[in-house]
Design an enzyme around this catalytic site. Structure first.
Site, PDB file in Angstrom:
ATOM      1  N   CYS A  33       0.820  -1.214   0.000  1.00 11.81           N
ATOM      2  CA  CYS A  33       0.000   0.000   0.000  1.00 11.81           C
ATOM      3  C   CYS A  33       0.851   1.261   0.000  1.00 11.81           C
ATOM      4  CB  CYS A  33      -0.841   0.055   1.274  1.00 11.81           C
ATOM      5  SG  CYS A  33      -2.205  -1.091   1.300  1.00 11.81           S
ATOM      6  N   CYS A  37      -2.826   4.870   2.652  1.00 15.37           N
ATOM      7  CA  CYS A  37      -3.963   3.973   2.410  1.00 15.37           C
ATOM      8  C   CYS A  37      -4.881   3.913   3.632  1.00 15.37           C
ATOM      9  CB  CYS A  37      -3.501   2.571   2.069  1.00 15.37           C
ATOM     10  SG  CYS A  37      -4.895   1.482   1.682  1.00 15.37           S
ATOM     11  N   CYS A  64      -2.450  -3.105  -3.531  1.00 15.99           N
ATOM     12  CA  CYS A  64      -3.757  -2.900  -2.904  1.00 15.99           C
ATOM     13  C   CYS A  64      -4.723  -2.332  -3.938  1.00 15.99           C
ATOM     14  CB  CYS A  64      -3.591  -1.919  -1.750  1.00 15.99           C
ATOM     15  SG  CYS A  64      -5.130  -1.336  -1.046  1.00 15.99           S
ATOM     16  N   CYS A  67      -5.777   1.665  -2.705  1.00 24.48           N
ATOM     17  CA  CYS A  67      -4.928   2.848  -2.879  1.00 24.48           C
ATOM     18  C   CYS A  67      -4.092   2.803  -4.155  1.00 24.48           C
ATOM     19  CB  CYS A  67      -4.038   3.045  -1.652  1.00 24.48           C
ATOM     20  SG  CYS A  67      -2.857   1.716  -1.409  1.00 24.48           S
TER      21      CYS A  67
HETATM   22 ZN   LIG Z   1      -3.899   0.200   0.189  1.00 23.22          ZN
END
Ligand SMILES: [Zn+2]
Length: 347
Positions: A33, A37, A64, A67
């Protein structure tokens, strides 16, 4: 402060200014991330830091979906939408569609379309998911439900109730059979049999292995208005089927879970069991801070109506025996076999 300490602080603060400087990866979920995030705070011991997306991918982590760290800085459109997501997550009063579109320099209709394409949810549904998550997080930490509601950014408790049904507060709404709710539904075939999926506008409210289709929804939500799946739900069903056929870490779907406060804590704890791991009822009871409640925990697991998505199949007897499964012990065994394979290939 060492570099890693500084980075960890940035993650805890969800520091937007550190996006693009480093990324962090969570060993238990296999996901990496951006520092900002909004996903659930990981435990420090499970977090590794990387300078680049490539390094994290090489180490076996996946980007992810929330994000989009692999798309950071690659497209002005993505950056604009990311800013909108951050505003929805972080501002005291989440901005409305008009404001978001204006900030992004797009017309509301166009903004809505681009947001949906990149994030996979409409801005409205995204904002709801964020608020719901905040409230759930705060309910666990706050001694007073009212404080939690205000902390989560709701301006009044009636709005919180309206938004969330009665999630985490009392199961009144669901006991009334879904009165006044629209429930969309779909059926699909998985390797482990046919599934039925239901969703309210807040998220997925039912996943069962069953061949009864619409009839099953009618049993669960006799007073709700049933409608066929929309595009949101169709996409989510595809993800659920692929999770059954080929389990992977990091499945993240908007859920509309409703039960008693105790049941919801158990179901939340189930979602924290990593893929490929099993726990006993006693361990789960300890995880929610009620070590003597193993029996009640077992009964909450049995009442789970979100098969696979809320992974109650990862709970076994203390002796390691499988114990029961609402959708058949053979299916439980099959799910665990598939997941243990994934765990091995990841190593
Ligand atoms: Zn994330």
């Amino acid at each position: 402060m060492t570099q890693d300490e500084a980075r960890w602080k940035a993650v805890c603060d969800r520091d937007v200014a550190q996006n693009g400087v480093f990324i962090y990866a969570v060993k238990t979920t296999g996901i990496f991330c951006l520092p900002s995030c909004s996903s659930r705070q990981a435990k420090r011991e499970n977090v590794d830091f990387y300078e680049t997306v490539r390094q994290a991918q090489k180490a076996g982590f996946r980007a992810c979906k929330r994000c989009l760290p692999d798309q950071f800085g690659t497209s002005p459109q993505v950056d604009v939408i990311r800013t909108a997501c951050e505003d929805l997550q972080n501002l005291e009063t989440p901005p409305d569609l008009e404001t978001l579109a204006q900030t992004a320099g797009l017309s509301p209709a166009h903004f809505q379309k681009v947001f949906k394409k990149i994030v996979g949810l409409s801005p409205k549904r995204y904002a709801m998911a964020v608020r719901k998550q905040r409230l759930l997080r705060d309910l666990n930490l706050s001694d007073s439900v009212t404080n939690a509601i205000y902390d989560a950014g709701y301006s009044s408790s009636s709005r919180a109730y309206a938004d969330m049904g009665t999630q985490g507060l009392s199961p009144k709404n669901r006991q009334s059979g879904g009165r006044g709710e629209v429930v969309r539904f779909a059926t699909a075939k998985s390797d482990l049999g046919e599934i039925v999926v239901g969703a309210t506008e807040r998220g997925i409210c039912l996943v069962e292995f069953s061949t009864k289709g619409e009839q099953l929804l009618k049993t669960h939500f006799p007073l709700a208005e049933l409608k066929p799946a929309d595009a949101d739900l169709a996409g989510e069903v595809v993800e659920i089927v692929s999770q059954i056929n080929q389990p992977r870490a990091g499945l993240s779907l908007p859920l509309d879970i409703q039960g008693t406060a105790f049941q919801e804590r158990v179901w939340q704890a189930l979602q924290d069991i990593p893929l490929g791991k099993t726990v006993s009822y006693a361990q789960l009871a300890t995880a929610i801070g009620q070590p003597t409640a193993a029996r009640a925990v077992a009964s909450a697991c049995a009442k789970n109506s979100l098969a696979v998505v809320v992974p109650c199949h990862r709970v076994v007897r203390g002796t390691g025996e499988l114990s029961g499964y609402k959708w058949g012990v053979d299916r439980k065994q099959a799910l665990l076999n598939l997941e243990s394979k994934v765990k091995k290939t990841n190593k």
